[in-house]
Design a protein around this motif. Sequence first.
Motif: not given
Length: 245
Positions: A155-165, A172-184
Amino acid sequence: LYVVDGAAACVLQLDLEGRLVRSFGGGGDSGLRACGDDASLPLLAPYGCAFAAAEAGSACGGSERRRSAGAREPLLYVVDSGRHRVVAYSADGRPRFAFGRRGSGAGCLHDPRGVAVHGGTVWVADMCNHRVALFTAEGAPAGAFGRHGSGPGRMQYPAGVAVSRSLLLVSEYVGGRLHVLSLRGDALQLLTPPPAAAPPGAAGAYLCAVGAGGGCALVPDTDGAVHVFAVKRAGPLERPPSPPP
């Protein structure tokens, strides 16, 4: 409805018609730069918040203490980036407890921004540690995942987080990417806005919201645009090899 007012360093509680019910958490810096679990300290630089509803059949009085056993009352978790902590408030704005302190070890945070709550776990976007920190609903450290970098799971400066399904979304604040992860913390998708949608100089998001049905993520940037990402289930992405010790 709860809204973090960063400029006033407080939280606003509104009714469903937008009328102010109360504000809480403020009081100014007063020269105090302390951090840690003193929930009575006023918010210094609040960013994200997340509400956790009461468990079925729960009943809690004002004498309940942090890390007590049993059912929990509804709590609002507010990230206080200025003190590198998270403060838990009752639904009517009374401070219950706080957790986190500046650092990079277990239970520590460095300039945290976003927060999400699901199933008794609190996820915090630990921005300057380039990771997501996990805590129990009572504030005990429960692990962390992520490290600085550009590959899956990095990650590069993660700034937002949410849970969905049963998926964890991290913007990320830098890079503008969105990571989709498992809850683990397993990396499932790594989404990047197209160049035309992310002009030079536009930073990424402080917030990450989930659209109706949970199939999309809404990520605003500092250039005034809102990026919409399609979120789908997939197998884990290949992680880059670990660096040699």
